[in-house]
Write a protein that holds these residues in place. Structure first.
Motif, PDB file in Angstrom:
ATOM      1  N   ARG A   1      29.013  48.162  80.322  1.00  0.00           N
ATOM      2  CA  ARG A   1      28.637  48.848  81.562  1.00  0.00           C
ATOM      3  C   ARG A   1      29.719  49.787  82.097  1.00  0.00           C
ATOM      4  NH1 ARG A   1      24.586  45.910  84.277  1.00  0.00           N
ATOM      5  NH2 ARG A   1      23.265  44.945  82.697  1.00  0.00           N
TER       6      ARG A   1
ATOM      7  N   GLU B   1      27.453  44.487  94.546  1.00  0.00           N
ATOM      8  CA  GLU B   1      28.838  44.625  94.094  1.00  0.00           C
ATOM      9  C   GLU B   1      28.984  45.720  93.028  1.00  0.00           C
ATOM     10  OE1 GLU B   1      32.064  41.468  93.018  1.00  0.00           O
ATOM     11  OE2 GLU B   1      30.712  41.607  91.313  1.00  0.00           O
TER      12      GLU B   1
ATOM     13  N   ILE C   1      19.110  35.892  85.729  1.00  0.00           N
ATOM     14  CA  ILE C   1      19.297  37.341  85.573  1.00  0.00           C
ATOM     15  C   ILE C   1      20.805  37.664  85.598  1.00  0.00           C
ATOM     16  CG2 ILE C   1      17.020  38.231  86.188  1.00  0.00           C
ATOM     17  CD1 ILE C   1      17.930  38.446  89.088  1.00  0.00           C
ATOM     18  N   ASP C   2      21.541  36.769  84.971  1.00  0.00           N
ATOM     19  CA  ASP C   2      22.962  36.981  84.661  1.00  0.00           C
ATOM     20  C   ASP C   2      23.863  37.194  85.869  1.00  0.00           C
ATOM     21  OD1 ASP C   2      22.110  36.724  82.083  1.00  0.00           O
ATOM     22  OD2 ASP C   2      22.268  38.860  81.589  1.00  0.00           O
ATOM     23  N   ALA C   3      23.521  36.579  86.978  1.00  0.00           N
ATOM     24  CA  ALA C   3      24.337  36.805  88.164  1.00  0.00           C
ATOM     25  C   ALA C   3      25.091  35.547  88.566  1.00  0.00           C
ATOM     26  CB  ALA C   3      23.452  37.241  89.318  1.00  0.00           C
TER      27      ALA C   3
ATOM     28  N   GLY D   1      31.234  44.809  89.015  1.00  0.00           N
ATOM     29  CA  GLY D   1      31.389  43.498  88.387  1.00  0.00           C
ATOM     30  C   GLY D   1      32.526  43.465  87.375  1.00  0.00           C
TER      31      GLY D   1
ATOM     32  N   LEU E   1      17.538  42.579  85.074  1.00  0.00           N
ATOM     33  CA  LEU E   1      18.071  42.633  83.704  1.00  0.00           C
ATOM     34  C   LEU E   1      18.687  41.297  83.315  1.00  0.00           C
ATOM     35  CD1 LEU E   1      20.020  46.022  83.897  1.00  0.00           C
ATOM     36  CD2 LEU E   1      17.825  45.623  82.747  1.00  0.00           C
TER      37      LEU E   1
ATOM     38  N   PHE F   1      22.416  43.000  93.688  1.00  0.00           N
ATOM     39  CA  PHE F   1      23.798  42.858  93.197  1.00  0.00           C
ATOM     40  C   PHE F   1      24.611  44.068  93.668  1.00  0.00           C
ATOM     41  CE2 PHE F   1      20.997  40.652  90.070  1.00  0.00           C
ATOM     42  CZ  PHE F   1      21.207  39.401  90.619  1.00  0.00           C
TER      43      PHE F   1
ATOM     44  N   CYS G   1      28.685  38.876  92.750  1.00  0.00           N
ATOM     45  CA  CYS G   1      27.890  40.105  92.636  1.00  0.00           C
ATOM     46  C   CYS G   1      26.958  40.383  93.802  1.00  0.00           C
ATOM     47  CB  CYS G   1      27.102  40.079  91.346  1.00  0.00           C
ATOM     48  SG  CYS G   1      26.223  38.567  91.122  1.00  0.00           S
TER      49      CYS G   1
HETATM   50  C1  CIR Z   1      22.556  43.167  85.684  1.00  0.00           C
HETATM   51  O1  CIR Z   1      22.411  42.913  84.491  1.00  0.00           O
HETATM   52  O2  CIR Z   1      23.028  44.227  86.074  1.00  0.00           O
HETATM   53  C2  CIR Z   1      22.112  42.140  86.706  1.00  0.00           C
HETATM   54  N1  CIR Z   1      20.979  41.450  86.208  1.00  0.00           N
HETATM   55  C3  CIR Z   1      23.235  41.160  87.009  1.00  0.00           C
HETATM   56  C4  CIR Z   1      24.399  41.815  87.677  1.00  0.00           C
HETATM   57  C5  CIR Z   1      25.487  40.856  88.002  1.00  0.00           C
HETATM   58  N2  CIR Z   1      26.539  41.557  88.653  1.00  0.00           N
HETATM   59  C6  CIR Z   1      27.776  41.111  88.783  1.00  0.00           C
HETATM   60  O3  CIR Z   1      28.103  40.046  88.289  1.00  0.00           O
HETATM   61  N3  CIR Z   1      28.630  41.883  89.430  1.00  0.00           N
END
Ligand code: CIR
Length: 255
Positions: free
Chosen positions: A132, A66, A244-246, A116, A19, A64, A250
């Motif tokens: 979330r 976490e 992917i935003d990490a 997160g 994501l 991820f 995470c």
């Molecule tokens: C998401 O959107 O869930 C993953 N692509 C990225 C999650 C990152 N998690 C975090 O920083 N704890």
């Protein structure tokens, strides 16, 4: 910031479909793998014993770890991720946590929360409401934390920010590293704040492990700043997982 143990999960090739809020193109699988390997190596070097779980192709974001759980030396809590495609990750990590922790608090019946959004400070476990993590999930988490003898405190994740910890991390018992948009909020009273330089916002998701701080190697001004403040910085590449935003917190559960 003192950890003996961590859990990570090996990336599967589906990770490239993880994501993301803004699409800057898929990360490469080899790139994610290399960044993940270096991260695990850095945890080892910091004195942490790392349990590596097998890849889960069905869940692109499963590296991820976490997000679907929260761990402390005194026990683990199972969470319900707010991202639909990630809901099944809790059941995948649950047996592992049950084998490693004497106390595992069940996933609450309702509400969503992702790890997160959780920042553990000496004073309280801060839970940021976000897209979330909703109020019901945050309140259930406060109740679960109470059973572990920990105090939870519900705060707001800035709008448009994925997770609370996307924008902050604890550098030591007295200091938080935060983005400009989060610093100066009343959340961190009692903590010293170091603000990441403008343009390097993703560097705020750093990770303090024992004597060192992991920081994304794409953020030289943040690295210099922390260096000048006396922190021992370990720069780690996050360019591919960043797509992917990490960031750096995470990819592990630590205790
Ligand atoms: C998401 O959107 O869930 C993953 N692509 C990225 C999650 C990152 N998690 C975090 O920083 N704890």
């Amino acid at each position: 910031c003192e950890f003996n143990s961590a859990i990570v999960r090996k990336p599967g090739s589906s990770v490239v479909q993880g994501l993301r809020a803004d699409d800057r193109g898929n990360p490469t699988y080899e790139g994610v793998l290399a960044e993940h390997d270096a991260y695990v190596e850095a945890l080892h070097s910091a004195g942490v014993e790392v349990t590596v779980l097998p890849a889960l192709e069905a869940y692109p974001d499963a590296i991820f770890v976490e997000d679907p759980a929260l761990v402390f030396p005194e026990g683990a809590l199972l969470l319900r991720p707010g991202a639909e495609t990630r809901a099944g990750e809790t059941a995948e990590v649950e047996p592992v946590l049950r084998s490693m922790f004497a106390t595992v608090i069940d996933r609450p019946a309702q509400g969503f929360a992702e790890g997160g959004d959780v920042l553990t400070t000496p004073d309280a476990v801060m839970i940021g409401l976000s897209a979330r993590t909703d109020r019901a999930g945050a309140e259930a988490l406060v109740a679960g934390l109470d059973r572990l003898g920990r105090r939870g405190r519900i705060v707001e994740t800035p709008k448009g920010v994925l997770h609370f910890k996307t924008d902050c991390s604890l550098l030591d018992e007295e200091t938080v590293l935060a983005t400009h948009r989060l610093a100066g909020s009343s959340f961190f009273t009692g903590l010293r704040e170091i603000v990441v330089p403008e343009g390097e916002e993703p560097a705020a998701n750093a990770l303090r492990v024992n004597g060192v701080v992991f920081v994304g190697s794409d953020y030289p001004r943040t690295i210099d700043l922390l260096d000048a403040r006396g922190y021992k910085v370990v720069p780690l590449k996050t360019s591919e997982i960043g797509k992917i935003d990490a960031g750096l917190s995470c990819m592990s559960l630590r205790w």
